[in-house]
Design a protein around this motif. Structure first.
Motif, PDB file in Angstrom:
ATOM      1  N   TRP A 125       4.993 -34.096 -87.641  1.00 47.67           N
ATOM      2  CA  TRP A 125       6.138 -34.232 -88.557  1.00 47.67           C
ATOM      3  C   TRP A 125       6.231 -35.661 -89.073  1.00 47.67           C
ATOM      4  O   TRP A 125       6.337 -36.583 -88.267  1.00 47.67           O
ATOM      5  CB  TRP A 125       7.455 -33.882 -87.846  1.00 47.67           C
ATOM      6  CG  TRP A 125       7.579 -32.420 -87.586  1.00 47.67           C
ATOM      7  CD1 TRP A 125       7.445 -31.796 -86.387  1.00 47.67           C
ATOM      8  CD2 TRP A 125       7.814 -31.395 -88.562  1.00 47.67           C
ATOM      9  NE1 TRP A 125       7.580 -30.434 -86.549  1.00 47.67           N
ATOM     10  CE2 TRP A 125       7.810 -30.165 -87.879  1.00 47.67           C
ATOM     11  CE3 TRP A 125       8.021 -31.394 -89.943  1.00 47.67           C
ATOM     12  CZ2 TRP A 125       8.012 -28.951 -88.520  1.00 47.67           C
ATOM     13  CZ3 TRP A 125       8.232 -30.179 -90.588  1.00 47.67           C
ATOM     14  CH2 TRP A 125       8.225 -28.982 -89.879  1.00 47.67           C
ATOM     15  N   THR A 126       6.193 -35.855 -90.381  1.00 44.83           N
ATOM     16  CA  THR A 126       6.559 -37.153 -90.942  1.00 44.83           C
ATOM     17  C   THR A 126       8.044 -37.065 -91.283  1.00 44.83           C
ATOM     18  O   THR A 126       8.597 -35.950 -91.438  1.00 44.83           O
ATOM     19  CB  THR A 126       5.778 -37.456 -92.233  1.00 44.83           C
ATOM     20  OG1 THR A 126       6.110 -36.440 -93.197  1.00 44.83           O
ATOM     21  CG2 THR A 126       4.273 -37.452 -91.990  1.00 44.83           C
TER      22      THR A 126
ATOM     23  N   ASP B  70       8.515 -34.976 -94.410  1.00 43.34           N
ATOM     24  CA  ASP B  70       8.415 -33.521 -94.226  1.00 43.34           C
ATOM     25  C   ASP B  70       9.648 -32.972 -93.507  1.00 43.34           C
ATOM     26  O   ASP B  70      10.165 -31.893 -93.833  1.00 43.34           O
ATOM     27  CB  ASP B  70       7.168 -33.169 -93.402  1.00 43.34           C
ATOM     28  CG  ASP B  70       5.888 -33.386 -94.196  1.00 43.34           C
ATOM     29  OD1 ASP B  70       5.981 -33.494 -95.429  1.00 43.34           O
ATOM     30  OD2 ASP B  70       4.811 -33.460 -93.570  1.00 43.34           O
TER      31      ASP B  70
ATOM     32  N   ALA C  64      12.366 -30.337 -94.876  1.00 48.37           N
ATOM     33  CA  ALA C  64      12.593 -29.065 -94.177  1.00 48.37           C
ATOM     34  C   ALA C  64      14.062 -28.857 -93.846  1.00 48.37           C
ATOM     35  O   ALA C  64      14.593 -27.753 -93.978  1.00 48.37           O
ATOM     36  CB  ALA C  64      11.758 -29.022 -92.897  1.00 48.37           C
TER      37      ALA C  64
ATOM     38  N   ARG D 250       4.143 -23.583 -93.714  1.00 44.56           N
ATOM     39  CA  ARG D 250       3.046 -24.442 -94.180  1.00 44.56           C
ATOM     40  C   ARG D 250       1.692 -24.086 -93.559  1.00 44.56           C
ATOM     41  O   ARG D 250       0.684 -24.684 -93.897  1.00 44.56           O
ATOM     42  CB  ARG D 250       3.374 -25.910 -93.923  1.00 44.56           C
ATOM     43  CG  ARG D 250       3.337 -26.300 -92.458  1.00 44.56           C
ATOM     44  CD  ARG D 250       3.812 -27.725 -92.242  1.00 44.56           C
ATOM     45  NE  ARG D 250       3.825 -28.043 -90.829  1.00 44.56           N
ATOM     46  CZ  ARG D 250       4.249 -29.182 -90.342  1.00 44.56           C
ATOM     47  NH1 ARG D 250       4.715 -30.123 -91.133  1.00 44.56           N
ATOM     48  NH2 ARG D 250       4.227 -29.405 -89.047  1.00 44.56           N
TER      49      ARG D 250
END
Ligand code: ATP
Length: 468
Positions: free
Chosen positions: A5-6, A9, A13, A99
């Motif tokens: 997870w960045t 992102d 989300a 994704r």
């Protein structure tokens, strides 16, 4: 390795905000198992996770998912702020699913979910990147957590979906957006919350609401409630593949029911299949039918799947067998079957069947023949008929081969009283009460099954038996 997870992102989300950029390699809800680089999710369960955010960050968490800035934590810290942490985790789970190009299989059922999940893991390993939770993370936070932990390059994901109350399964199944849905079986369990077996069947069938268009439902045949499951497949447009009973799509044709393993020849719509299950018991072979049917529905290779399945063995607490040495010089000991994780009438019957086909050590040359001994704890959450369901176990045919049965817990008193005098062993209200007497109950050569619902803590007896 790309980050799981960045911050960008995770913000996309969840719709949350973050004061700085960060990248996380894992997701954790517990500082005791948190690894540096994890995103810490401050869930509120028994305790409020916000109380642990400072500690999580000090331990090297990459960021924390929170609904407020906790006391003692800088507003500049890597925090992902959302209105509701559980909803934030669900959003991460949905985004992680969306994704990937992974094929996702969901597993529910009254018993056998974890065994089936682990069989599927073994079956699919080596045929692509497989993702599944290490533990039974099957509830309202366990499913989104498992999804949020799913790497983007996953090929196969196995998601266990459980329930304690009506209405729980469908939203979790939808979140996982399933290609294949498996119902292991429908049996009395958690009856207190449902309207009999039909109510349980309807709830299990709700997993089909989470199937993608064109999805496949792997359903147990031959149950009184199988029609309810099939009707749900028709209603949702799922393709039903049945297993278990005679006449099902996947059924056992011939089997060698050994004490160490079962060798099975199955009839399937795609032709015969041969496989081995490295643990005794018909119930595991029936689970294996569902597993292989699921693997083929996911596009896995049949021969590799059967090979992978052969590497499975039961998880701890679910029928794992161990030899306990009590006298290393004389090479004496007994066999312990650790089935202390869970119990309901279906799994109790399955475990007693297994015990009845195992051969105690033959000590005749020395002292005597070993015995089959069962130490059985209460089956919890069975509702108003719980005492009758406990007493009924006494009629199980496997009892004829047991030497003695010890009972633990207030409900098991009903079984204790229903047992014939010759097989009636001790009755104690709590597992702890049996601890001091355990040594006297077991001899060299015996096979000892310990089974009960987790809450009755017969696992204490398993631990003590290991140290005898
Ligand atoms: P939980 O929700 O508590 O984790 P579960 O549904 O995941 O339970 P398992 O943990 O796989 O079920 O198995 C629980 C017990 O049921 C074990 O004793 C196992 O041997 C037995 N079992 C597994 N599959 C079946 C089956 N198909 N029929 C009866 N018993 C089974």
């Amino acid at each position: 390795m790309a980050a799981l997870w960045t911050s960008a992102d995770a913000i996309a989300a969840t719709g949350g905000t973050s004061p700085c950029d960060w990248a996380a390699n894992g997701v954790s809800i517990d500082t005791r198992s948190l690894r540096p680089g994890d995103l810490f999710v401050a869930l509120k369960d028994v305790r409020d996770g916000h109380d642990f955010v400072a500690q999580a960050l000090a331990q090297g968490a990459a960021a924390a998912l929170v609904s407020r800035i906790p006391e003692g934590v800088s507003p500049e810290a890597p925090l992902l702020l959302v209105p509701d942490v559980l909803k934030g985790l669900e959003a991460l789970g949905r985004a992680a699913r969306a994704r990937t190009a992974a094929k996702v299989v969901g597993v529910t059922g009254s018993v056998g979910k974890t065994s089936t999940k682990e069989m599927l893991r073994a079956t699919l390993t080596g045929q692509g990147h497989v993702h599944a939770a290490e533990a039974s993370y099957n509830n309202h936070w366990g499913v989104p957590l498992t999804l949020a932990r799913m790497p983007a390059d996953t090929d196969f994901a196995i998601i266990e979906i459980g329930m304690n109350h009506p209405g729980e399964i469908a939203p979790l199944a939808r979140m996982a957006d399933l290609d294949v849905a498996v119902i292991t079986t429908v049996a009395p369990a958690h009856l207190f919350a449902f309207d009999g077996l039909e109510g349980i069947a309807q709830e299990k069938a709700a997993i089909l609401d989470g199937l993608r268009p064109g999805g496949i439902a792997i359903l147990p045949a031959g149950l009184d409630v199988s029609d309810i499951l099939l009707a749900k497949a028709t209603e949702t447009g799922a393709r039903a593949v049945t297993f278990a009973a005679t006449g099902a799509d996947w059924q056992i044709d011939r089997a060698d029911w050994g004490a160490e393993a079962s060798a099975v020849q199955a009839i399937t719509p795609a032709g015969p299949r041969l496989f081995r299950v490295q643990s005794p018991g018909r119930h595991f072979a029936v689970n294996a039918l569902a597993v292989l049917a699921s693997a083929e529905a996911l596009g896995a290779d049949p021969a590799l799947s059967a090979q992978g399945l052969g590497r499975w063995s039961p998880p701890a607490g679910r029928g794992q067998r161990e030899r306990i040495t009590t006298d290393p010089v004389a090479d004496e000991g007994f066999e312990l079957i650790d089935d202390a994780f869970n119990a309901n009438p279906a799994s109790m019957a399955a475990s007693l069947d297994v015990l009845s086909i195992l051969r105690p050590e033959d000590n005749v040359g020395r002292i005597r023949q070993g015995r089959r001994i069962a130490i059985l704890g209460d089956m919890l959450e069975l509702g108003p008929t719980e005492l009758a369901l406990h007493a009924e176990i006494a009629h199980h045919p496997a009892f004829a081969s047991l030497a003695i049965v010890h009972c633990v817990g207030p409900r098991m008193k009903a079984l204790h009283e229903a047992l014939p005098q010759g097989r009636r062993g001790e009755w104690v209200e709590t597992a702890a009460e049996l601890l001091p007497r355990l040594r006297a109950l077991v001899d060299a050569g015996d096979i000892v099954l310990v089974k009960g619902s987790k809450g009755i803590k017969v696992s204490l007896l398993v631990e003590a038996l290991r140290k005898l």
